[in-house]
Design a protein around this motif. Structure first.
Motif, PDB file in Angstrom:
ATOM      1  N   GLY A 131       0.808  -1.205   0.000  1.00  0.00           N
ATOM      2  CA  GLY A 131       0.000   0.000   0.000  1.00  0.00           C
ATOM      3  C   GLY A 131       0.847   1.263   0.000  1.00  0.00           C
ATOM      4  N   GLU A 132       1.961   1.246   0.746  1.00  0.00           N
ATOM      5  CA  GLU A 132       2.862   2.402   0.755  1.00  0.00           C
ATOM      6  C   GLU A 132       3.432   2.664  -0.640  1.00  0.00           C
ATOM      7  OE1 GLU A 132       5.726   2.793   3.984  1.00  0.00           O
ATOM      8  OE2 GLU A 132       4.785   1.070   4.932  1.00  0.00           O
ATOM      9  N   HIS A 133       3.850   1.584  -1.319  1.00  0.00           N
ATOM     10  CA  HIS A 133       4.372   1.743  -2.675  1.00  0.00           C
ATOM     11  C   HIS A 133       3.287   2.291  -3.607  1.00  0.00           C
ATOM     12  CE1 HIS A 133       7.785  -0.653  -1.312  1.00  0.00           C
ATOM     13  NE2 HIS A 133       8.378  -0.426  -2.466  1.00  0.00           N
ATOM     14  N   ALA A 134       2.071   1.749  -3.491  1.00  0.00           N
ATOM     15  CA  ALA A 134       0.997   2.156  -4.393  1.00  0.00           C
ATOM     16  C   ALA A 134       0.641   3.615  -4.202  1.00  0.00           C
ATOM     17  CB  ALA A 134      -0.233   1.267  -4.180  1.00  0.00           C
ATOM     18  N   HIS A 135       0.578   4.097  -2.949  1.00  0.00           N
ATOM     19  CA  HIS A 135       0.218   5.506  -2.795  1.00  0.00           C
ATOM     20  C   HIS A 135       1.354   6.417  -3.234  1.00  0.00           C
ATOM     21  CE1 HIS A 135       2.376   7.240   0.646  1.00  0.00           C
ATOM     22  NE2 HIS A 135       2.078   6.224   1.412  1.00  0.00           N
ATOM     23  N   TRP A 136       2.609   5.962  -3.131  1.00  0.00           N
ATOM     24  CA  TRP A 136       3.725   6.753  -3.673  1.00  0.00           C
ATOM     25  C   TRP A 136       3.587   6.856  -5.193  1.00  0.00           C
ATOM     26  CZ3 TRP A 136       7.603   6.577  -7.203  1.00  0.00           C
ATOM     27  CH2 TRP A 136       8.668   7.469  -7.050  1.00  0.00           C
ATOM     28  N   LEU A 137       3.276   5.752  -5.840  1.00  0.00           N
ATOM     29  CA  LEU A 137       3.094   5.774  -7.292  1.00  0.00           C
ATOM     30  C   LEU A 137       1.924   6.681  -7.678  1.00  0.00           C
ATOM     31  CD1 LEU A 137       3.675   1.969  -7.903  1.00  0.00           C
ATOM     32  CD2 LEU A 137       5.163   3.811  -8.729  1.00  0.00           C
ATOM     33  N   SER A 138       0.868   6.651  -6.881  1.00  0.00           N
ATOM     34  CA  SER A 138      -0.270   7.532  -7.132  1.00  0.00           C
ATOM     35  C   SER A 138       0.156   8.994  -7.063  1.00  0.00           C
ATOM     36  CB  SER A 138      -1.373   7.270  -6.095  1.00  0.00           C
ATOM     37  OG  SER A 138      -2.394   8.247  -6.197  1.00  0.00           O
ATOM     38  N   TRP A 139       0.929   9.316  -6.045  1.00  0.00           N
ATOM     39  CA  TRP A 139       1.363  10.705  -5.850  1.00  0.00           C
ATOM     40  C   TRP A 139       2.183  11.189  -7.039  1.00  0.00           C
ATOM     41  CZ3 TRP A 139      -0.297  13.892  -2.142  1.00  0.00           C
ATOM     42  CH2 TRP A 139       0.395  15.077  -1.923  1.00  0.00           C
ATOM     43  N   VAL A 140       3.105  10.360  -7.509  1.00  0.00           N
ATOM     44  CA  VAL A 140       3.954  10.750  -8.632  1.00  0.00           C
ATOM     45  C   VAL A 140       3.122  10.867  -9.912  1.00  0.00           C
ATOM     46  CG1 VAL A 140       5.910  10.045 -10.076  1.00  0.00           C
ATOM     47  CG2 VAL A 140       6.027   9.761  -7.584  1.00  0.00           C
ATOM     48  N   ALA A 144      -3.513   7.795 -11.138  1.00  0.00           N
ATOM     49  CA  ALA A 144      -3.284   8.174  -9.740  1.00  0.00           C
ATOM     50  C   ALA A 144      -4.398   7.644  -8.849  1.00  0.00           C
ATOM     51  CB  ALA A 144      -3.190   9.693  -9.618  1.00  0.00           C
ATOM     52  N   LEU A 145      -5.645   7.768  -9.296  1.00  0.00           N
ATOM     53  CA  LEU A 145      -6.766   7.256  -8.507  1.00  0.00           C
ATOM     54  C   LEU A 145      -6.775   5.731  -8.479  1.00  0.00           C
ATOM     55  CD1 LEU A 145      -9.570   9.731  -9.606  1.00  0.00           C
ATOM     56  CD2 LEU A 145      -8.483   9.586  -7.359  1.00  0.00           C
ATOM     57  N   ALA A 146      -6.384   5.114  -9.585  1.00  0.00           N
ATOM     58  CA  ALA A 146      -6.329   3.653  -9.615  1.00  0.00           C
ATOM     59  C   ALA A 146      -5.308   3.125  -8.607  1.00  0.00           C
ATOM     60  CB  ALA A 146      -5.986   3.164 -11.023  1.00  0.00           C
ATOM     61  N   TRP A 147      -4.125   3.788  -8.525  1.00  0.00           N
ATOM     62  CA  TRP A 147      -3.129   3.386  -7.533  1.00  0.00           C
ATOM     63  C   TRP A 147      -3.664   3.584  -6.120  1.00  0.00           C
ATOM     64  CZ3 TRP A 147       0.507   0.266  -8.668  1.00  0.00           C
ATOM     65  CH2 TRP A 147       1.186   0.322  -9.893  1.00  0.00           C
ATOM     66  N   LEU A 148      -4.399   4.671  -5.897  1.00  0.00           N
ATOM     67  CA  LEU A 148      -4.970   4.900  -4.566  1.00  0.00           C
ATOM     68  C   LEU A 148      -5.970   3.816  -4.195  1.00  0.00           C
ATOM     69  CD1 LEU A 148      -5.742   8.666  -3.890  1.00  0.00           C
ATOM     70  CD2 LEU A 148      -3.910   7.241  -2.984  1.00  0.00           C
ATOM     71  N   ASP A 149      -6.775   3.376  -5.165  1.00  0.00           N
ATOM     72  CA  ASP A 149      -7.732   2.305  -4.885  1.00  0.00           C
ATOM     73  C   ASP A 149      -7.015   1.039  -4.431  1.00  0.00           C
ATOM     74  OD1 ASP A 149      -9.899   3.885  -5.475  1.00  0.00           O
ATOM     75  OD2 ASP A 149     -10.105   3.174  -7.541  1.00  0.00           O
ATOM     76  N   LEU A 150      -5.916   0.716  -5.122  1.00  0.00           N
ATOM     77  CA  LEU A 150      -5.132  -0.449  -4.707  1.00  0.00           C
ATOM     78  C   LEU A 150      -4.579  -0.258  -3.301  1.00  0.00           C
ATOM     79  CD1 LEU A 150      -3.052  -1.349  -7.902  1.00  0.00           C
ATOM     80  CD2 LEU A 150      -4.835  -2.734  -6.826  1.00  0.00           C
ATOM     81  N   ALA A 151      -4.027   0.926  -3.049  1.00  0.00           N
ATOM     82  CA  ALA A 151      -3.438   1.188  -1.738  1.00  0.00           C
ATOM     83  C   ALA A 151      -4.472   1.067  -0.633  1.00  0.00           C
ATOM     84  CB  ALA A 151      -2.813   2.586  -1.721  1.00  0.00           C
ATOM     85  N   HIS A 152      -5.659   1.602  -0.876  1.00  0.00           N
ATOM     86  CA  HIS A 152      -6.698   1.550   0.151  1.00  0.00           C
ATOM     87  C   HIS A 152      -7.152   0.118   0.399  1.00  0.00           C
ATOM     88  CE1 HIS A 152     -10.656   2.288   2.086  1.00  0.00           C
ATOM     89  NE2 HIS A 152      -9.980   3.275   2.639  1.00  0.00           N
ATOM     90  N   GLY A 153      -7.285  -0.659  -0.676  1.00  0.00           N
ATOM     91  CA  GLY A 153      -7.680  -2.056  -0.508  1.00  0.00           C
ATOM     92  C   GLY A 153      -6.663  -2.847   0.297  1.00  0.00           C
TER      93      GLY A 153
END
Length: 347
Positions: free
Chosen positions: A169-178, A188-197
């Motif tokens: 999740g930490e990696h996914a939200h970093w990717l979302s941010w970038v 970005a939103l797709a990465w956040l969805d993964l991170a939240h899950g």
């Protein structure tokens, strides 16, 4: 530093991701503390060739030479695909160190938790270096690390699986941010969805809250403050949040409240966020992604909320007080410096 340990260095990994061979040689020598002569011995090149590559007079195009460099410098295999072809990152394999631990997991059902800790330390270095290196260069490196983490998860259970889910999740939200920084808001939103899950699967309220806070920030920066406020309030909801996680969620709620014109609510939330930040423990006891939330950042957040509420004098005083301590973060320093100058002109 050993050859394999040198590859935890962020600047070296970013140079490799760019296939910038001059920088790879220079950064490797810096990280390992070796001479051009010693580097030449590792990659089977005479010292003049190493010098020519570092100076840009000689290019590396041969697959055989690249393979020799990978062997000689013990390049982790998760980075091997980066230099060969950035479009084929999904095809890379884990490094020998990780592969050994994965094999252990397949046999016993228990992945060595040290694997997760090691990747977590590397990600922490990426976070700290992003302000100087830039997310674009580090993107393929972090994506490769995420692939490694997700390959580890199926062979685990219990606390180890939870640790890996949080790390994913930490990696996914970093990717979302970038992705968001480069205008790619769908991904970005797709990465956040993964991170939240993944955060929800791990039962990690701090990470779940942080992901919702980032989503709120996206809504706010895209002109939807009402949605941003609702989302930020959701991020504040879990009762088990750490002071640091609750502080950043509350600050985002303050910014959104100011944007919808609720200045009294915004002021109350900003004060609450500031007090929570001051109660946050030392960096090593905070969530990894909140390493930066110290009293200086708390003061800047409070000033930024004042700026959003058009309280120009309070904002200017806060920015002026805290900015000298932000020299190590050039992009953030530039952002707040611009805020300070604008607030000064409006006083």
């Amino acid at each position: 530093m050993s050859r394999s340990a040198s590859w935890t260095d962020v600047r070296l990994r970013a140079a490799w991701a760019r296939s910038d061979w001059a920088a790879v040689f220079r950064e490797y020598r810096r990280a390992a503390g070796i001479s051009q002569l010693k580097l030449g011995e590792l990659v089977d090149m005479p010292q003049p060739h190493v010098s020519s590559i570092e100076n840009g007079r000689r290019q590396i195009t041969s697959a055989d030479v690249i393979a020799r460099i990978m062997r000689g410098l013990q390049v982790p295999e998760e980075l091997g695909g980066v230099a060969r072809n950035n479009e084929e990152l999904a095809e890379w394999a884990p490094s020998p160190e990780l592969r050994e631990r994965i094999a252990h997991a397949h046999t016993t059902g228990h992945t060595d938790i040290r694997t997760a800790d090691w990747i977590g330390r590397v990600l922490a270095e990426h976070r700290r270096a992003e302000d100087n290196v830039g997310g674009r260069d580090l993107w393929p490196v972090v994506r490769s690390q995420l692939d490694t983490v997700t390959r580890l998860i199926p062979g685990t259970s219990g606390p180890t699986a939870d640790r890996l889910l949080v790390l994913a999740g930490e990696h996914a939200h970093w990717l979302s941010w970038v992705a968001a920084e480069h205008g790619r808001y769908g991904p970005a939103l797709a990465w956040l969805d993964l991170a939240h899950g993944w955060a929800a699967d791990a039962g990690h309220d701090d990470l779940s809250s942080w992901v919702m806070r980032v989503r709120s920030y996206y809504s706010l920066t895209h002109g939807d403050p009402a949605r941003a406020l609702r989302t930020a309030e959701t991020a504040r909801r879990p009762s088990s949040l750490s002071p640091a996680a609750l502080s950043v969620a509350t600050h985002t709620a303050a910014m959104a409240a100011a944007a919808v014109g609720e200045r009294d609510q915004a002021r109350r939330l900003a004060d609450e966020a500031f007090e929570l930040a001051l109660r946050a423990p030392e960096a090593e006891e905070r969530p990894d992604w909140l390493y930066w939330l110290d009293p200086v950042r708390a003061r800047l957040h409070h000033a930024d909320a004042a700026y959003a509420m058009r309280d120009w004098r309070t904002a200017a005083d806060g920015f002026r007080e805290a900015l000298p301590s932000l020299a190590e973060y050039p992009r953030d320093h530039a952002y707040y410096e611009a805020r300070l100058e604008d607030a000064r002109q409006r006083v």
